[in-house]
Structure formats: C-alpha cells, structure tokens
Design a protein around this motif. Sequence first.
Motif, PDB file in Angstrom:
ATOM      1  N   LYS A 175       0.827  -1.202   0.000  1.00  0.00           N
ATOM      2  CA  LYS A 175       0.000   0.000   0.000  1.00  0.00           C
ATOM      3  C   LYS A 175       0.863   1.255   0.000  1.00  0.00           C
ATOM      4  CE  LYS A 175      -3.658   2.319   2.621  1.00  0.00           C
ATOM      5  NZ  LYS A 175      -4.513   2.267   3.828  1.00  0.00           N
TER       6      LYS A 175
ATOM      7  N   THR B 134       2.424   1.786  -3.474  1.00  0.00           N
ATOM      8  CA  THR B 134       1.443   2.331  -4.420  1.00  0.00           C
ATOM      9  C   THR B 134       1.232   3.815  -4.183  1.00  0.00           C
ATOM     10  OG1 THR B 134       0.311   0.195  -4.511  1.00  0.00           O
ATOM     11  CG2 THR B 134      -0.918   2.129  -5.274  1.00  0.00           C
ATOM     12  N   GLU B 135       1.107   4.189  -2.908  1.00  0.00           N
ATOM     13  CA  GLU B 135       0.947   5.608  -2.572  1.00  0.00           C
ATOM     14  C   GLU B 135       2.154   6.420  -3.019  1.00  0.00           C
ATOM     15  OE1 GLU B 135       0.451   8.481   1.390  1.00  0.00           O
ATOM     16  OE2 GLU B 135       0.453   6.286   1.593  1.00  0.00           O
TER      17      GLU B 135
ATOM     18  N   LEU C   4       4.342   5.732  -5.500  1.00  0.00           N
ATOM     19  CA  LEU C   4       4.457   5.831  -6.957  1.00  0.00           C
ATOM     20  C   LEU C   4       3.386   6.726  -7.571  1.00  0.00           C
ATOM     21  CD1 LEU C   4       5.284   2.116  -7.853  1.00  0.00           C
ATOM     22  CD2 LEU C   4       6.856   4.060  -7.783  1.00  0.00           C
ATOM     23  N   LYS C   5       2.269   6.905  -6.878  1.00  0.00           N
ATOM     24  CA  LYS C   5       1.190   7.741  -7.394  1.00  0.00           C
ATOM     25  C   LYS C   5       1.363   9.217  -7.037  1.00  0.00           C
ATOM     26  CE  LYS C   5      -2.528   4.308  -7.714  1.00  0.00           C
ATOM     27  NZ  LYS C   5      -3.883   3.929  -7.250  1.00  0.00           N
ATOM     28  N   ASP C   6       2.300   9.515  -6.155  1.00  0.00           N
ATOM     29  CA  ASP C   6       2.504  10.910  -5.751  1.00  0.00           C
ATOM     30  C   ASP C   6       3.028  11.734  -6.923  1.00  0.00           C
ATOM     31  OD1 ASP C   6       2.789  12.786  -3.234  1.00  0.00           O
ATOM     32  OD2 ASP C   6       4.600  13.060  -4.439  1.00  0.00           O
ATOM     33  N   LYS C   7       2.548  12.971  -7.045  1.00  0.00           N
ATOM     34  CA  LYS C   7       2.905  13.808  -8.193  1.00  0.00           C
ATOM     35  C   LYS C   7       4.397  14.141  -8.226  1.00  0.00           C
ATOM     36  CE  LYS C   7       1.559  18.078  -5.786  1.00  0.00           C
ATOM     37  NZ  LYS C   7       0.674  19.264  -5.827  1.00  0.00           N
TER      38      LYS C   7
ATOM     39  N   LEU D 199       6.053  11.036  -9.620  1.00  0.00           N
ATOM     40  CA  LEU D 199       5.737  10.943 -11.053  1.00  0.00           C
ATOM     41  C   LEU D 199       6.550  11.946 -11.858  1.00  0.00           C
ATOM     42  CD1 LEU D 199       1.851  10.500 -10.927  1.00  0.00           C
ATOM     43  CD2 LEU D 199       3.555   8.772 -11.530  1.00  0.00           C
TER      44      LEU D 199
END
Length: 407
Positions: free
Chosen positions: A3, A6-7, A9-12, A15
């Motif tokens: 979890k 995933t959090e 890798l999704k952070d701006k 990215l």
Amino acid sequence: MGKNLTEFLKDKRVLLLIIFLLISVISIAALGIEEGLDLKGGSSIQLQLDEPVNSSTMKVVTSVLDKRLNIYGVQDVKVRSSGDQMVIVEMAGKTPEEVEKLIGNPGIFEAKIDNVTVLTGSDVASVDSPQVGESGEWYVPFTLTTDGAKKFAELAKGKGGEEVIMYLDGKQIDNNPPKLSEELASGEPVSEVQVTGGEADAETAKSKANEVYTVLKTGSLPVKIHTIGSNTVSPELGQQFAEGALITGILAILGISAVIFLRYRRAILAVPILITTLSEIVIILGIASIIHWNIDLAAIAGLIASVGTGVDDQIIITDEVLHHDSEKTRHRRTRTQMNVKNALFIIFASAGTLIAAMLPLAYVGFVRGSSGIGTIAGFAFTTIIGVLVGVFITRPAYAKFIEIFVS
C-alpha cells in the motif's frame, strides 16, 4: 508495504521525477552528450583586433566569425570576445592550422539572380542595423558603392519578382531567399537598398534579420584581425580525465553508502539516497543533451558540486525526521510531514543562496567571455542547473519517500 509503495508511486512529486528520468534517458540515447574541448580535444585560437573597438563592433566581429565557421559546417565552435581587442575561438576536433585557415578566409559574399552574380561583398559600402516589426516583417538596409549600384541596376533590370539567392564562400545562406522588388528592377542605379522579408512572429523575424545582417557584414570584417596564439588540446587528456572521473564517482558512491549506513544503520535509507543522487546526474545530463550544453571539465566540476549539495540536502531531510522518530505521538505521520516541510524550507533557502552566489559568475563569464572567466561560467551554469533539478525534482521525491516509509 504494498500500500505504501502504491501511494509513493502515485505521488505527483515521484511521477515528476520518473517523467524527467524517462525524458533524460531518451534524450541522451537519441541526441547523445556533446563533449567540450577539454574532453574531445581540439584547438583554441587567440585573435587580436588591430585596434580596440566598442561593444557593438565586437559583436559584429564575433557574429561574423561564428557565422563563417558554421557555414563551413563546423560543429562545437565557440567564438567569444575577451575585452575590447581580443577574440577567442575554440573548436573541438580541429587542429590550429585548420582553424586558422577557416578564419583567414576572406569570406566572399555574393548575391545571384538566375545564377548570375549581381552583387559581391566589395559592392556593399555599409550595412545598417536590421529593423523588425511586431507583426513579423523585417528589413535590413544597406548601401551600395557607386560602381556596385550601376552593376546591380544593369544585371537586375527586368527581373522583378525573381529570387535573390545569397552565398557566402560559395555556400547558399537561405533556403527561402527574398525576391527582388519591381522598383529595383527598373534599370536605374540605386545606392540605398534593403533586404526585406516576413516571418510568423517577431522572434523568428528578429533571428532572420540578424542572420541576413551578419551575412552582409561578412563580406568584410569592420577591423582587421590576426592570430597571436594557438594551442592544441589533446583528446587523450580528456579521455584520461573522464576515466578518472568515472572511477572517482564509483568510489564516491561507495564512500557515501558506507557513511550513510554507519550513521543510520538502515539500508533502507542508504539505497534511496544513492538512487536519488544517480537520478539527479541522469537528469542534469539529459538537460545538457537537450540544450546542447557541452560537458567539459568545468561542467563536470559543477555537476559534482551540485550532486554534493544534493546528498547534504537528503541528509538534512533524514536527520530532521529521525530526530523526532522516537517521539510518542498519536499523529506521528503528521509530525513527519511537518519535519519534512521544515527540512525543505531549509533546503530551498540554501539553494537560493547558492544560486545567488553562482549568478554573478555565470553573468560575467557569458558577457566577458575570456577563457578563464568563461570556464568559471560553465561551472556556475552547471551548478545552477543541478541545484534547480535537485530542489524542484529529486529532493521532493526523496522527501515523499521519507514521509511514507520512515514515518
């Protein structure tokens, strides 16, 4: 763990780092990295003008030489002024004899209509500054000699609307040449003439007008120049330095890893710091590839300096979080985020101070352009790029890692 990953890798911020890494890798693979004179080898020529000149005349001299060398297809050439009477020309991959031959060429300017030469450089008496309108129209006024005006009138008579193709030393300058106006095709001698054109925007028009202005000026330099010195830079020295820098870099990475591990006793901290550092290097080299910035010894020194500040900044973030790691609180994650924000504030302030210190060096180097100061400018520019990459791309991504995996 899944979890959190995933959090993360999704952070701006993460990215943004990934996007810049991909762009940098693609750019380096497609465009390569341009090596400077120090690494690739080549020649440096020192030229002296017959007399001191003002800044505008010096700009004409450097523009003419730069244009002439580029017309010959020479790449990686630097032409810069040093004071009011010196010009330094640096060319990678060329011997001093080849450079002097190119510079010593008289730079014959010709204008042809229907493959007939109607003007040469000797027919141009003077050239005025280019004029550019806001809507993209431009013109470059120039004056013909008396004999040049008569010759042009005879050869251009009845050829209104025909293309006037300009050449420098037999090489065509423009793939979209201007057309002869009907007034200049009347057969009457006219000494005051101009080259006109139109572009899509004012910036493109300015660039085009300056190019035509330089070409017209290239027929003869405003002052005589002669070579007073030259030296050859061996590529072997550059290769040895590059190999030494690579070995030193590997040793530095191992040393940083050891120090971080001994300090924190956590491999989870040593690995991301090294990954962030390597990412920063790749992005800086990617930017250099995109903007065609030559990587020379000064640039490598600036790269090392910026990476060094990057490691310091990451340690500041880590220390700020771990300092409060043992605090008993119900909102430990919130506290960690506050600590990271405090660390980033310190980092941004430090980066601003460093950039403020580097800007004068970069400015003086680019404006004055002498060899020593120009080298310092390369160091300052690369350092500034590295610091900006760090504070806006890599450090925030590392901070997010700390927020998620250390809290």
